[in-house]
Scaffold this motif. Structure first.
Motif, PDB file in Angstrom:
ATOM      1  N   ASN A 153       0.862  -1.249  -0.046  1.00 58.57           N
ATOM      2  CA  ASN A 153      -0.106  -0.090  -0.166  1.00 58.57           C
ATOM      3  C   ASN A 153       0.844   1.122  -0.059  1.00 58.57           C
ATOM      4  O   ASN A 153       2.060   1.291   0.212  1.00 58.57           O
ATOM      5  CB  ASN A 153      -0.826   0.018   1.200  1.00 58.57           C
ATOM      6  CG  ASN A 153      -0.282  -0.182   2.452  1.00 58.57           C
ATOM      7  OD1 ASN A 153       0.344   0.882   3.014  1.00 58.57           O
ATOM      8  ND2 ASN A 153      -0.397  -1.399   3.148  1.00 58.57           N
ATOM      9  N   ASN A 192       1.170   5.115   1.576  1.00 54.78           N
ATOM     10  CA  ASN A 192       0.604   6.370   2.347  1.00 54.78           C
ATOM     11  C   ASN A 192       0.891   7.649   1.521  1.00 54.78           C
ATOM     12  O   ASN A 192       2.186   8.184   1.340  1.00 54.78           O
ATOM     13  CB  ASN A 192       1.461   6.295   3.681  1.00 54.78           C
ATOM     14  CG  ASN A 192       1.053   7.530   4.753  1.00 54.78           C
ATOM     15  OD1 ASN A 192       0.463   8.473   4.118  1.00 54.78           O
ATOM     16  ND2 ASN A 192       1.347   7.358   6.016  1.00 54.78           N
ATOM     17  N   TRP A 193      -0.262   8.056   1.041  1.00 50.01           N
ATOM     18  CA  TRP A 193      -0.173   9.276  -0.078  1.00 50.01           C
ATOM     19  C   TRP A 193       0.283  10.472   0.610  1.00 50.01           C
ATOM     20  O   TRP A 193       0.746  11.371  -0.086  1.00 50.01           O
ATOM     21  CB  TRP A 193      -1.332   9.269  -0.696  1.00 50.01           C
ATOM     22  CG  TRP A 193      -1.879   7.942  -1.433  1.00 50.01           C
ATOM     23  CD1 TRP A 193      -2.844   7.333  -1.175  1.00 50.01           C
ATOM     24  CD2 TRP A 193      -1.281   7.821  -2.518  1.00 50.01           C
ATOM     25  NE1 TRP A 193      -2.654   6.144  -2.202  1.00 50.01           N
ATOM     26  CE2 TRP A 193      -1.836   6.443  -3.002  1.00 50.01           C
ATOM     27  CE3 TRP A 193      -0.053   8.210  -3.563  1.00 50.01           C
ATOM     28  CZ2 TRP A 193      -1.544   5.630  -4.242  1.00 50.01           C
ATOM     29  CZ3 TRP A 193       0.314   7.226  -4.511  1.00 50.01           C
ATOM     30  CH2 TRP A 193      -0.475   6.085  -4.967  1.00 50.01           C
ATOM     31  N   GLU A 194       0.091  10.712   2.113  1.00 48.16           N
ATOM     32  CA  GLU A 194       0.411  11.832   2.726  1.00 48.16           C
ATOM     33  C   GLU A 194       2.008  11.866   2.782  1.00 48.16           C
ATOM     34  O   GLU A 194       2.454  13.186   2.556  1.00 48.16           O
ATOM     35  CB  GLU A 194      -0.156  11.817   4.188  1.00 48.16           C
ATOM     36  CG  GLU A 194      -1.922  12.171   4.263  1.00 48.16           C
ATOM     37  CD  GLU A 194      -2.249  12.194   5.499  1.00 48.16           C
ATOM     38  OE1 GLU A 194      -1.492  12.075   6.387  1.00 48.16           O
ATOM     39  OE2 GLU A 194      -3.800  12.205   5.631  1.00 48.16           O
ATOM     40  N   GLN A 245       4.888   7.538   0.795  1.00 49.92           N
ATOM     41  CA  GLN A 245       5.789   6.230   1.400  1.00 49.92           C
ATOM     42  C   GLN A 245       5.092   4.719   0.855  1.00 49.92           C
ATOM     43  O   GLN A 245       3.669   4.516   1.026  1.00 49.92           O
ATOM     44  CB  GLN A 245       5.887   6.395   2.772  1.00 49.92           C
ATOM     45  CG  GLN A 245       6.831   4.914   3.180  1.00 49.92           C
ATOM     46  CD  GLN A 245       6.957   5.052   4.771  1.00 49.92           C
ATOM     47  OE1 GLN A 245       6.163   4.495   5.387  1.00 49.92           O
ATOM     48  NE2 GLN A 245       8.250   5.500   5.056  1.00 49.92           N
TER      49      GLN A 245
END
Length: 599
Positions: A535, A537-539, A542
Motif C-alpha cells: 500500500n 501512504n499518500w500523505e 511512502q
C-alpha cells in the motif's frame, strides 16, 4: 457511434507522429479522444491502430531533462537536422502495399494477419475505419531504422551510474490519468516504450511490428549503455545489428509471408518465449516424471576480504531447487559441506568464451543480506546445463519443468555466437567491407579500438550469424538482450525506512532488489510470490510492503513519484495473471484496480 455534434462538444482529435529520419516518411496517427479517457485507454487505442499487440506491455515516458542536454549543445553548430526522439519507435522506409482489409479482424484481441503482405492485424481497424492507417500499409513500423552516425550516437545521453539510470525511469505517465491531468502540453515530446519486460505470446506471423520495436528498444539500450554488457557481448550485438541492417536494405526479404523463414524461426521463437515468460511449453509429460539431477565436479569460490580469488574443486549435486557439494564423489551419500537453496536467488553469468571462462555467480538471499558464491564450469555444455538449472531454481522450478531443455539450448546458442572464427574469412570480408563499425557499438566501446580493428572483430562475430533470416536475427538479438544480468530491471533512487543513506531499488517482473547505490552490489531480494500486500501512504508518499515470515519494508521514492513504483508493482502482478488458455480480451478493470491506487 457519436454524432457530429457529440464529436464537437465531447471529444477531439489527438495527432501522434511516428518519427523517421527522412521527414517525407513520417506518419501521423489520429485518435479521437475525450476528456475522461485516461492514458491507459489512449495506449490501448494507439497500439492497436499501429498493429502492436499487447497494449498492457507499453506506456508513455516523459524524458528527463538530462535526456536532451548533450543534443542541445550540438544543435547550435549542426546544419543537418538531428533526430530528437532517439528512443521513439522509429521505422525505416518500405514500399507501401495495398490497404489493410478491415474484414480480416475480429473484435477480440485474437491475432490475425493480412495474407497478402503479412501485416500484423489489429482488432480496432473495424472501429476506426476513417483512420489514415486504413488507407495505407502499416508495415512500415516492422522495419528497422538505419544506423545512426557515430557523431549522433556520441551526442546522445548515456547514463554512467545506477543513479543516472534511475533518472531515465522518472517520467512514466500515470495510466489512470489523462495527459492534461499530468501537465502534458501541446507539442511536448513523449516516448512510446515497452514498460514491462514480460513479452507475452510473441509470434512472427502476427508480431512483425512488435518484434521490430522490441529490437529497436533493445538496440538503443545497448548502444547508449542503459544496460551493461561485456565487450565480447557488445560485439555480438554489433554483428547482429550489422546483419539486420544489411537484410533490411534488401527488398528481396521484405515479404512477411515467406513461410520458410517463419518455419525457421519457430524453434527459436518457442525457446525465446519460454525464456522471456518463464512459461511452459505444450508438452507437460516431463513435469510429472521423476525430478532429474545434475552431478559433476565443479570449482567453487567464496569472496572474502584480504583473500586472493582461488577456486577449489568439489563434487556438486543439483536436485530440486538446491545445490549440495561434497569434498569428493565418494562422500555423496553423507552430509554435504554445504547445501544452497537457490529459490529466489540472483543468477549472473560470468563468462568469457574466448578466454574459456564459464562461471556462474549466485547471490543467495539470507537473513542479513546476500550470500555470494561463484561456480566455475569446465566447458560450454556443462555450463549450459548448470546455468539453466540455476535460472529455473531461482524461479522455484526444477529440471523436470519443460522449459529446462529450451533454456539449455538458448544458452548454448548464445555461447556459439561468441565463438571466434578464422582470420582468413574476416580478412576477405574486410576487403569488401560496407559498414561504418562505430555505428554498431556504444561510443565508449568505439573509442577503445581503431576503426579497422573494430570492423574485423564485428565481421568475425558476424560469421556466426550470417545465415540467419531477418526475423530470427531480431529474435536472437532480443534473446541476447534478455540474457544480460541487468535485463528487466528498472531502477529508482529510494530511501528505506530506518536507513540514513539512499539506495537503488530495482524492480523486475518477479522481484524487488535493494542495491547499494555506490557499489551496485545487491543487498536484499524480495520475491512477488512472497508478497502479502502493499500500500501507499499518500500523505508522506511512502510505499509499504508486507511479505511472508513477518518481513516488512517501507521506502520513499527520491527519483520519481511513489505512484510510478506502485504502478510498476501492480502492473507486473497483473501481467503474471495472463494465460494463453483465457480469453485474450484485456481485463482493463483489473489492470487499473492493481495499478491505479487511491490518493
Amino acid at each position: 457511434m457519436l454524432s457530429s455534434s457529440d464529436f464537437a462538444s465531447a471529444s477531439w482529435e489527438l495527432v501522434i507522429q511516428v518519427d523517421h529520419p527522412n521527414e517525407e516518411e513520417q506518419k501521423d496517427v489520429t485518435l479521437r479522444v475525450s476528456g475522461d479517457l485516461h492514458i491507459g485507454g489512449v495506449m490501448l487505442k494507439l497500439v492497436e491502430q499501429i498493429n502492436i499487440r499487447r497494449a498492457e506491455e507499453v506506456s508513455l515516458l516523459k524524458p528527463s531533462g538530462e535526456y536532451f542536454k548533450k543534443k542541445k549543445r550540438k544543435e547550435k553548430n549542426n546544419k543537418e537536422p538531428i533526430i530528437e526522439d532517439i528512443l521513439s519507435l522509429e521505422c525505416s522506409p518500405t514500399n507501401s502495399g495495398p490497404p489493410v482489409s478491415p474484414g480480416l479482424y475480429s473484435r477480440t484481441m485474437t491475432p490475425t494477419y493480412d495474407p497478402i503482405n503479412g501485416t500484423p492485424a489489429s482488432s480496432t481497424m473495424t472501429w476506426f475505419s476513417d483512420s489514415p492507417l486504413t488507407e495505407q500499409n502499416c508495415s512500415i513500423l516492422a522495419f528497422s531504422q538505419p544506423p545512426q552516425s557515430p557523431e549522433a550516437l556520441a551526442d546522445m545521453y548515456q547514463p554512467r551510474s545506477l543513479v543516472d539510470k534511475a533518472k531515465l525511469n522518472t517520467g512514466w505517465l500515470d495510466s489512470s490519468r489523462s495527459l492534461m491531468e499530468q501537465g502534458i502540453q501541446e507539442d511536448e515530446q513523449l516516448l512510446l516504450r515497452f514498460k514491462y519486460y514480460t513479452f507475452f505470446d510473441l509470434n512472427p506471423k502476427y508480431d512483425a511490428v512488435r518484434i521490430n520495436q522490441l529490437y529497436e528498444q533493445a538496440r538503443w539500450a545497448i548502444l547508449l549503455e542503459e544496460i551493461d554488457c561485456t565487450e565480447e557481448e557488445m560485439l555480438i550485438f554489433a554483428a547482429l545489428q550489422y546483419h539486420i541492417s544489411k537484410l533490411s536494405l534488401s527488398t528481396e526479404i521484405q515479404d512477411f509471408t515467406n513461410e520458410s523463414e517463419v518455419d525457421e524461426v519457430e524453434a527459436a521463437l518457442s525457446n525465446l518465449e519460454v525464456t522471456l515468460e518463464g512459461g511452459k511449453a505444450d508438452n507437460t509429460l516431463e513435469d510429472i516424471t521423476d525430478i532429474p539431477k545434475l552431478a559433476d565436479n565443479l570449482r567453487l569460490f567464496r569472496p572474502k576480504k584480504l583473500i586472493l580469488k582461488a577456486f577449489k574443486q568439489y563434487w556438486f549435486v543439483f536436485k530440486d531447487t538446491s545445490i549440495a557439494y561434497f569434498k569428493n564423489k565418494e562422500l555423496e551419500q553423507g552430509e554435504p559441506v554445504e547445501k544452497l537453496n537457490l529459490r529466489g536467488c540472483e543468477v549472473v553469468p560470468d563468462v568469457n568464451v574466448s578466454g574459456r571462462k564459464f562461471g556462474i555467480k549466485l547471490l543467495i538471499p539470507v537473513a542479513d543480506g546476500m550470500n555470494e558464491v561463484y561456480l566455475r564450469c569446465d566447458h560450454e555444455s556443462q555450463y549450459a546445463q548448470w546455468m539453466a538449472a540455476c535460472i529455473l531454481a531461482s524461479k522455484g522450478k526444477t529440471m523436470a519443468d519443460s522449459s529446462y531443455q529450451p533454456e539449455v539450448l538458448n544458452i548454448l546458442s548464445f555461447l556459439r555466437m561468441k565463438n571466434r572464427n578464422s582470420a582468413s574469412q574476416v580478412a576477405s570480408s574486410l576487403e569488401n567491407m560496407d559498414m561504418n563499425p562505430e555505428c554498431f557499438v556504444s561510443p565508449r566501446c568505439a573509442k577503445k579500438h581503431k576503426s579497422k580493428q573494430l570492423a574485423a572483430r564485428i565481421l568475425e562475430a558476424h560469421q556466426n550469424v550470417a545465415q540467419m533470416p531477418l526475423v530470427e536475427a531480431k529474435l536472437r538479438f532480443i534473446q541476447a538482450w534478455q540474457s544480460l544480468p541487468e535485463f528487466g530491471l528498472t531502477y529508482y533512487l529510494v530511501r528505506f525506512k530506518g536507513s540514513k543513506k539512499d539506495d537503488i531499488l530495482g524492480v523486475s517482473y518477479n522481484r524487488l532488489i535493494r542495491i547499494d547505490a555506490t557499489t551496485g552490489i545487491p543487498i536484499t531480494t524480495w520475491r512477488f510470490t512472497n508478497m502479502k500486500q502493499w500500500n501507499v501512504n499518500w500523505e508522506i508518499r511512502q510505499v509499504a510492503i508486507e511479505f511472508d515470515q513477518n518481513v516488512s519494508i517501507a521506502f520513499t521514492c527520491l527519483s520519481a513519484d511513489c505512484k510510478v513504483v506502485h504502478e510498476y508493482i501492480g502492473g507486473y502482478i497483473f501481467l503474471s495473471t495472463r494465460s494463453k488458455d483465457q480469453n485474450e480480451t484485456l481485463d482493463e478493470d483489473l489492470f487499473h484496480k492493481l495499478t491505479g491506487g487511491q490518493e
